[in-house]
Design a protein around this motif. Structure first.
Motif, PDB file in Angstrom:
ATOM      1  N   PHE A 184       0.829  -1.195   0.000  1.00  0.00           N
ATOM      2  CA  PHE A 184       0.000   0.000   0.000  1.00  0.00           C
ATOM      3  C   PHE A 184       0.870   1.255   0.000  1.00  0.00           C
ATOM      4  O   PHE A 184       1.897   1.303   0.693  1.00  0.00           O
ATOM      5  N   PRO A 185       0.466   2.276  -0.755  1.00  0.00           N
ATOM      6  CA  PRO A 185       1.163   3.561  -0.656  1.00  0.00           C
ATOM      7  C   PRO A 185       1.098   4.095   0.775  1.00  0.00           C
ATOM      8  O   PRO A 185       0.133   3.852   1.509  1.00  0.00           O
ATOM      9  N   GLU A 186       2.113   4.825   1.153  1.00  0.00           N
ATOM     10  CA  GLU A 186       2.200   5.318   2.529  1.00  0.00           C
ATOM     11  C   GLU A 186       0.995   6.167   2.908  1.00  0.00           C
ATOM     12  O   GLU A 186       0.529   6.135   4.049  1.00  0.00           O
ATOM     13  N   ARG A 187       0.440   6.895   1.952  1.00  0.00           N
ATOM     14  CA  ARG A 187      -0.649   7.817   2.271  1.00  0.00           C
ATOM     15  C   ARG A 187      -1.908   7.089   2.738  1.00  0.00           C
ATOM     16  O   ARG A 187      -2.769   7.682   3.387  1.00  0.00           O
ATOM     17  N   THR A 188      -2.042   5.768   2.441  1.00  0.00           N
ATOM     18  CA  THR A 188      -3.234   5.028   2.858  1.00  0.00           C
ATOM     19  C   THR A 188      -3.204   4.674   4.335  1.00  0.00           C
ATOM     20  O   THR A 188      -4.253   4.445   4.947  1.00  0.00           O
ATOM     21  N   GLY A 189      -2.012   4.569   4.911  1.00  0.00           N
ATOM     22  CA  GLY A 189      -1.895   4.125   6.291  1.00  0.00           C
ATOM     23  C   GLY A 189      -2.236   2.664   6.492  1.00  0.00           C
ATOM     24  O   GLY A 189      -2.405   2.206   7.626  1.00  0.00           O
ATOM     25  N   ALA A 190      -2.341   1.896   5.399  1.00  0.00           N
ATOM     26  CA  ALA A 190      -2.749   0.494   5.470  1.00  0.00           C
ATOM     27  C   ALA A 190      -1.543  -0.426   5.328  1.00  0.00           C
ATOM     28  O   ALA A 190      -0.524  -0.069   4.727  1.00  0.00           O
ATOM     29  N   ALA A 191      -1.676  -1.619   5.878  1.00  0.00           N
ATOM     30  CA  ALA A 191      -0.661  -2.659   5.738  1.00  0.00           C
ATOM     31  C   ALA A 191      -1.301  -3.899   5.142  1.00  0.00           C
ATOM     32  O   ALA A 191      -2.423  -4.273   5.510  1.00  0.00           O
ATOM     33  N   LEU A 192      -0.609  -4.534   4.221  1.00  0.00           N
ATOM     34  CA  LEU A 192      -1.134  -5.725   3.560  1.00  0.00           C
ATOM     35  C   LEU A 192      -1.233  -6.877   4.550  1.00  0.00           C
ATOM     36  O   LEU A 192      -0.256  -7.241   5.204  1.00  0.00           O
ATOM     37  N   ALA A 193      -2.432  -7.469   4.643  1.00  0.00           N
ATOM     38  CA  ALA A 193      -2.625  -8.622   5.516  1.00  0.00           C
ATOM     39  C   ALA A 193      -2.583  -9.934   4.750  1.00  0.00           C
ATOM     40  O   ALA A 193      -2.127 -10.953   5.274  1.00  0.00           O
ATOM     41  N   ARG A 194      -3.055  -9.916   3.472  1.00  0.00           N
ATOM     42  CA  ARG A 194      -3.174 -11.177   2.738  1.00  0.00           C
ATOM     43  C   ARG A 194      -3.505 -10.872   1.282  1.00  0.00           C
ATOM     44  O   ARG A 194      -4.183  -9.895   0.983  1.00  0.00           O
ATOM     45  N   VAL A 195      -3.030 -11.723   0.380  1.00  0.00           N
ATOM     46  CA  VAL A 195      -3.438 -11.670  -1.024  1.00  0.00           C
ATOM     47  C   VAL A 195      -4.446 -12.796  -1.235  1.00  0.00           C
ATOM     48  O   VAL A 195      -4.091 -13.976  -1.240  1.00  0.00           O
ATOM     49  N   TRP A 196      -5.701 -12.421  -1.409  1.00  0.00           N
ATOM     50  CA  TRP A 196      -6.793 -13.388  -1.468  1.00  0.00           C
ATOM     51  C   TRP A 196      -7.048 -13.923  -2.872  1.00  0.00           C
ATOM     52  O   TRP A 196      -7.650 -14.987  -3.028  1.00  0.00           O
ATOM     53  N   GLN A 197      -6.654 -13.189  -3.897  1.00  0.00           N
ATOM     54  CA  GLN A 197      -7.016 -13.586  -5.253  1.00  0.00           C
ATOM     55  C   GLN A 197      -5.975 -13.091  -6.239  1.00  0.00           C
ATOM     56  O   GLN A 197      -5.461 -11.971  -6.116  1.00  0.00           O
ATOM     57  N   LEU A 198      -5.663 -13.935  -7.236  1.00  0.00           N
ATOM     58  CA  LEU A 198      -4.794 -13.575  -8.349  1.00  0.00           C
ATOM     59  C   LEU A 198      -5.534 -13.937  -9.630  1.00  0.00           C
ATOM     60  O   LEU A 198      -5.935 -15.092  -9.813  1.00  0.00           O
ATOM     61  N   GLN A 199      -5.742 -12.952 -10.502  1.00  0.00           N
ATOM     62  CA  GLN A 199      -6.594 -13.156 -11.669  1.00  0.00           C
ATOM     63  C   GLN A 199      -5.954 -12.556 -12.918  1.00  0.00           C
ATOM     64  O   GLN A 199      -5.929 -11.338 -13.092  1.00  0.00           O
ATOM     65  N   PRO A 200      -5.422 -13.389 -13.818  1.00  0.00           N
ATOM     66  CA  PRO A 200      -4.921 -12.861 -15.089  1.00  0.00           C
ATOM     67  C   PRO A 200      -6.048 -12.236 -15.906  1.00  0.00           C
ATOM     68  O   PRO A 200      -7.182 -12.726 -15.919  1.00  0.00           O
ATOM     69  N   SER A 201      -5.735 -11.143 -16.596  1.00  0.00           N
ATOM     70  CA  SER A 201      -6.723 -10.476 -17.435  1.00  0.00           C
ATOM     71  C   SER A 201      -6.949 -11.269 -18.717  1.00  0.00           C
ATOM     72  O   SER A 201      -5.983 -11.702 -19.352  1.00  0.00           O
ATOM     73  N   PRO A 202      -8.202 -11.438 -19.146  1.00  0.00           N
ATOM     74  CA  PRO A 202      -8.452 -12.149 -20.406  1.00  0.00           C
ATOM     75  C   PRO A 202      -8.237 -11.288 -21.644  1.00  0.00           C
ATOM     76  O   PRO A 202      -8.228 -11.807 -22.760  1.00  0.00           O
ATOM     77  N   THR A 203      -8.065  -9.971 -21.471  1.00  0.00           N
ATOM     78  CA  THR A 203      -7.970  -9.070 -22.622  1.00  0.00           C
ATOM     79  C   THR A 203      -6.634  -8.351 -22.728  1.00  0.00           C
ATOM     80  O   THR A 203      -6.307  -7.833 -23.798  1.00  0.00           O
ATOM     81  N   GLU A 204      -5.854  -8.303 -21.647  1.00  0.00           N
ATOM     82  CA  GLU A 204      -4.574  -7.596 -21.645  1.00  0.00           C
ATOM     83  C   GLU A 204      -3.484  -8.597 -21.263  1.00  0.00           C
ATOM     84  O   GLU A 204      -3.418  -9.038 -20.117  1.00  0.00           O
ATOM     85  N   PRO A 205      -2.616  -8.971 -22.199  1.00  0.00           N
ATOM     86  CA  PRO A 205      -1.755 -10.149 -22.007  1.00  0.00           C
ATOM     87  C   PRO A 205      -0.756 -10.067 -20.869  1.00  0.00           C
ATOM     88  O   PRO A 205      -0.302 -11.106 -20.393  1.00  0.00           O
ATOM     89  N   ASP A 206      -0.392  -8.884 -20.405  1.00  0.00           N
ATOM     90  CA  ASP A 206       0.575  -8.780 -19.318  1.00  0.00           C
ATOM     91  C   ASP A 206      -0.052  -8.374 -17.991  1.00  0.00           C
ATOM     92  O   ASP A 206       0.648  -8.246 -16.984  1.00  0.00           O
ATOM     93  N   VAL A 207      -1.362  -8.180 -17.970  1.00  0.00           N
ATOM     94  CA  VAL A 207      -2.036  -7.669 -16.777  1.00  0.00           C
ATOM     95  C   VAL A 207      -2.512  -8.822 -15.899  1.00  0.00           C
ATOM     96  O   VAL A 207      -3.097  -9.798 -16.380  1.00  0.00           O
ATOM     97  N   VAL A 208      -2.228  -8.702 -14.609  1.00  0.00           N
ATOM     98  CA  VAL A 208      -2.753  -9.607 -13.587  1.00  0.00           C
ATOM     99  C   VAL A 208      -3.346  -8.739 -12.484  1.00  0.00           C
ATOM    100  O   VAL A 208      -2.736  -7.742 -12.071  1.00  0.00           O
ATOM    101  N   TRP A 209      -4.523  -9.112 -12.019  1.00  0.00           N
ATOM    102  CA  TRP A 209      -5.172  -8.407 -10.917  1.00  0.00           C
ATOM    103  C   TRP A 209      -4.956  -9.178  -9.619  1.00  0.00           C
ATOM    104  O   TRP A 209      -4.910 -10.411  -9.624  1.00  0.00           O
ATOM    105  N   ALA A 210      -4.843  -8.451  -8.521  1.00  0.00           N
ATOM    106  CA  ALA A 210      -4.709  -9.075  -7.205  1.00  0.00           C
ATOM    107  C   ALA A 210      -5.733  -8.467  -6.259  1.00  0.00           C
ATOM    108  O   ALA A 210      -5.886  -7.242  -6.191  1.00  0.00           O
ATOM    109  N   GLY A 211      -6.434  -9.330  -5.535  1.00  0.00           N
ATOM    110  CA  GLY A 211      -7.363  -8.892  -4.506  1.00  0.00           C
ATOM    111  C   GLY A 211      -6.736  -9.085  -3.140  1.00  0.00           C
ATOM    112  O   GLY A 211      -6.139 -10.136  -2.869  1.00  0.00           O
ATOM    113  N   ALA A 212      -6.852  -8.090  -2.283  1.00  0.00           N
ATOM    114  CA  ALA A 212      -6.083  -8.088  -1.045  1.00  0.00           C
ATOM    115  C   ALA A 212      -6.960  -7.759   0.158  1.00  0.00           C
ATOM    116  O   ALA A 212      -8.113  -7.350   0.038  1.00  0.00           O
TER     117      ALA A 212
END
Length: 355
Positions: free
Chosen positions: A80-108
């Motif tokens: 997380f950027p410092e301005r959010t004041g948040a800390a990553l607890a877990r990566v719940w999901q990893l999802q490659p994009s079906p339309t953009e060949p280098d894009v992967v989404w992560a849910g946290a």
């Protein structure tokens, strides 16, 4: 290939020529693997794993040789950027994009969406969702304030949806710049009369979609099972034929958008299989009717649940893993089941792919 993330490591299983699955030795022993993706968009598949070191915290690893070797970015790949004041607890999901060949989404966790443009090696925060005006009122579910489902539209890179617990289903039509809740007709019966259909604040457990019919979505809620035929603009209750409409996973057939599977549990306090038997319920008419199937599964009594990401359907079959470390698969659309693994740690996620 079957990829099974557990509380203490990643297990890969392979089947050759339609034969039985052979489970390989554990990767990431003693490390929790909360999310897995098998990215087959290039000739060389890439495995992605959202791990949680007991001491060093969460990270994302990748492998380009089917799990033989693993790599990690030199700096924390999801942060997380410092301005959010948040800390990553877990990566719940990893999802490659079906339309953009280098894009992967992560849910946290805490509920946030990240985007990678280098096939999942490093990620940046999607600030439009993080800055949503309703965020200060978001509340965690029992599993935490987790963004556990990412649904990129298979034809339109600007259209993407997410689900978070206990926040609800949100959509973006501009590639993630702006977001709006989309929970119409989803009922939250614990709220007072007259307030049981909130715009947001819904405890969505999982959402499944079918790429051949992009507008068709299925949603397992804390209090029901729903279908959408307009990419989540509205929802229809389809849980009336189930012995319980409480559960966590939901999966859709890779070739038939009218066929789906759920795993009902006694809800919402007990959270054990209905009748203390493993039964996977299948609908072949988009949720109008349901049939339970248990041939090949233990007769019981059994008490272990199946978590939200621990069921997967693909060309090789439909699979699920339990909290007591058993993994089952079916090659006939859930009519009969075969045990693939047992005595594993608590199964957190399951992914299947044909390589």
């Amino acid at each position: 290939m079957l990829a099974v993330g557990t509380r203490k490591g990643l297990f890969l299983a392979r089947s050759r020529g339609g034969g039985p699955f052979e489970v390989e030795p554990v990767r990431f022993s003693t490390i929790a693997v909360h999310s897995v993706a098998v990215d087959t968009r290039r000739d060389t598949p890439r495995l992605l794993a959202g791990i949680e070191y007991g001491h060093f915290g969460p990270s994302v690893m990748w492998s380009d040789d089917l799990g033989e070797t693993w790599h990690e970015a030199g700096t924390p790949p999801v942060a997380f950027p410092e301005r959010t004041g948040a800390a990553l607890a877990r990566v719940w999901q990893l999802q490659p994009s079906p339309t953009e060949p280098d894009v992967v989404w992560a849910g946290a966790e805490p509920a946030a969406l990240f985007r990678s443009e280098d096939r999942g090696e490093t990620y940046s925060l999607v600030e439009g969702l993080w800055d949503h005006p309703t965020r200060p009122q978001w509340q965690p579910g029992n599993g935490g304030l987790c963004l556990h489902t990412i649904v990129p539209h298979p034809d339109d890179p600007k259209s993407i949806a997410i689900a978070a617990s206990a926040v609800g289903f949100f959509r973006s039509d501009d590639g993630g710049l702006t977001w709006y809740p989309s929970n119409r007709n989803i009922r939250a019966p614990f709220l007072p009369e007259g307030a049981q259909y909130p715009e947001w604040g819904q405890c969505v457990h999982k959402v499944a979609h079918h790429p051949a019919r992009p507008e068709r979505l299925y949603l397992q809620h804390h209090f029901g099972v729903y279908r959408s035929d307009d990419f989540g603009a509205s929802w229809t209750d389809i849980g009336s034929g189930l012995p319980s409409d409480f559960g966590f996973p939901i999966a859709v057939h890779p070739d038939d958008p009218d066929t789906l599977w759920v795993f009902p549990l006694h809800g919402d306090v007990d959270r054990t299989p209905v009748g203390h038997r493993y039964q996977v319920f299948r609908s072949e008419d988009a949720g109008s009717t349901w049939q339970g199937h248990s041939t090949g599964l233990p007769e019981g009594p059994v008490h272990a649940a199946v978590l939200r990401d621990a069921m997967a359907a693909g060309p090789a079959g439909v699979f699920f893993g339990t909290r007591d470390g058993e993994v089952y698969g079916s090659r006939d659309d859930g009519e009969t089941w075969t045990q693939i693994a047992r005595h594993l740690p608590d199964v957190l996620c399951v992914r299947a792919a044909v390589l």
